[in-house]
Write a protein that holds these residues in place. Structure first.
Motif, PDB file in Angstrom:
ATOM      1  N   SER A 184       0.761  -1.350   0.054  1.00 35.80           N
ATOM      2  CA  SER A 184      -0.012  -0.021   0.082  1.00 35.80           C
ATOM      3  C   SER A 184       0.900   1.479   0.018  1.00 35.80           C
ATOM      4  N   ARG A 185       2.007   1.291   0.332  1.00 33.76           N
ATOM      5  CA  ARG A 185       2.925   2.334   0.208  1.00 33.76           C
ATOM      6  C   ARG A 185       3.948   2.527  -1.106  1.00 33.76           C
ATOM      7  N   GLU A 186       3.654   1.618  -1.868  1.00 37.87           N
ATOM      8  CA  GLU A 186       4.210   1.721  -3.254  1.00 37.87           C
ATOM      9  C   GLU A 186       3.558   2.497  -4.434  1.00 37.87           C
ATOM     10  N   ILE A 187       4.417   3.197  -5.019  1.00 39.11           N
ATOM     11  CA  ILE A 187       3.650   3.887  -6.036  1.00 39.11           C
ATOM     12  C   ILE A 187       3.631   3.259  -7.098  1.00 39.11           C
ATOM     13  N   PHE A 188       2.381   3.124  -7.719  1.00 38.22           N
ATOM     14  CA  PHE A 188       2.094   2.603  -8.958  1.00 38.22           C
ATOM     15  C   PHE A 188       1.654   3.603 -10.032  1.00 38.22           C
ATOM     16  N   ALA A 189       1.635   2.833 -11.402  1.00 35.14           N
ATOM     17  CA  ALA A 189       1.066   3.768 -12.631  1.00 35.14           C
ATOM     18  C   ALA A 189      -0.018   2.623 -13.410  1.00 35.14           C
ATOM     19  N   LEU A 247      -0.454   8.265 -12.003  1.00 33.38           N
ATOM     20  CA  LEU A 247       0.257   7.719 -11.013  1.00 33.38           C
ATOM     21  C   LEU A 247       0.039   7.986  -9.717  1.00 33.38           C
ATOM     22  N   GLY A 248       0.087   7.004  -8.860  1.00 33.92           N
ATOM     23  CA  GLY A 248      -0.556   7.179  -7.489  1.00 33.92           C
ATOM     24  C   GLY A 248      -0.159   6.328  -6.417  1.00 33.92           C
ATOM     25  N   TYR A 249      -0.485   6.499  -5.123  1.00 34.12           N
ATOM     26  CA  TYR A 249      -0.396   5.491  -4.067  1.00 34.12           C
ATOM     27  C   TYR A 249      -1.708   4.597  -4.031  1.00 34.12           C
ATOM     28  N   LEU A 250      -1.359   3.227  -3.869  1.00 29.77           N
ATOM     29  CA  LEU A 250      -2.428   2.307  -3.602  1.00 29.77           C
ATOM     30  C   LEU A 250      -3.067   2.356  -2.095  1.00 29.77           C
ATOM     31  N   ILE A 251      -4.319   2.531  -1.990  1.00 30.46           N
ATOM     32  CA  ILE A 251      -5.025   2.794  -0.780  1.00 30.46           C
ATOM     33  C   ILE A 251      -5.794   1.448  -0.431  1.00 30.46           C
ATOM     34  N   PRO A 252      -5.609   0.630   0.474  1.00 31.96           N
ATOM     35  CA  PRO A 252      -6.656  -0.434   0.939  1.00 31.96           C
ATOM     36  C   PRO A 252      -7.786   0.075   1.438  1.00 31.96           C
ATOM     37  N   PRO A 312       8.669   6.119 -10.079  1.00 31.59           N
ATOM     38  CA  PRO A 312       9.309   6.691  -8.676  1.00 31.59           C
ATOM     39  C   PRO A 312       9.017   5.708  -7.658  1.00 31.59           C
ATOM     40  N   GLU A 313      10.146   5.948  -6.617  1.00 26.42           N
ATOM     41  CA  GLU A 313       9.936   4.963  -5.365  1.00 26.42           C
ATOM     42  C   GLU A 313       9.395   6.008  -4.412  1.00 26.42           C
TER      43      GLU A 313
END
Length: 202
Positions: free
Chosen positions: A96-101, A147-152, A201-202
């Motif tokens: 959940s803290r990784e950036i995904f696109a 591009l964004g963060y995954l939020i459960p 990006p990390e």
């Protein structure tokens, strides 16, 4: 900060030099136990990233340099890569803290808790994008990359009823594929710069 700086890349070496100098002074005055706490589990790197993020967001001069540099980066075939598609959805919940696109087609919009949400179709699946980005420039059936963060989503979160999956994306940037327009949240400039250059990006 010098007034003649022309790019963000000129700032980073100066920041790193200052950062290293300050923490070397700190290490000279702490005891062994405190030193261990400071270097444990990447704590210093987390502090540094937090400082950089605040620096990029709050310093007007830095912010202008970053935006100017983003605009100067040419779009290539490597620009705006993705690392999440519909086959990955159920495998990434622990990150959940990784950036995904991801890339998809805009299916609709809905506002929850006074925040705009964008429904994105990815293959035969869909996911909701939550962001403060102005969605006026995005229309239904636009092809975009996000591009964004995954939020459960928690069981009691009413937004879960909107989602086919148990998570959504906090959008940092949106790129319209056909018109080649880009919009992003203030404070995410460094991530967007890397994304446009062809990196996740990390």
């Amino acid at each position: 900060m010098r007034d003649d700086l022309e790019s963000y890349s000129e700032i980073k070496p100066e920041f790193n030099k200052c950062y290293d100098k300050e923490f070397n002074q700190i290490f000279n005055i702490v005891d062994a136990d405190e030193h261990e706490i400071l270097v444990k589990d990447g704590a210093l790197e987390k502090v540094k990233n937090s400082i950089v993020q605040t620096f990029n967001t709050k310093c007007e001069k830095v912010n202008k340099l970053i935006k100017s540099e983003i605009e100067s980066i040419k779009v290539t075939q490597k620009s705006y890569p993705t690392n999440l598609d519909e086959t990955d959805f159920y495998e990434v919940l622990d990150n959940s803290r990784e950036i995904f696109a991801l890339e998809g087609i805009v299916m609709g919009f809905r506002e929850t808790e006074n925040t705009p949400n964008l429904k994105l179709k990815v293959g035969n699946n869909y996911i909701w994008i939550l962001s403060s980005i102005d969605y006026d420039f995005v229309k239904k059936e636009d092809r975009i990359k996000v591009l964004g963060y995954l939020i459960p989503l928690k069981n009691k979160n009413f937004k879960k009823s909107l989602n086919q999956n148990n998570f959504q994306i906090l959008g940092l940037g949106i790129y319209k594929i056909d018109s080649k327009e880009l919009k992003f949240m203030s404070g995410s400039e460094s991530q967007i710069m890397n994304w446009k250059k062809g990196e996740i990006p990390e």
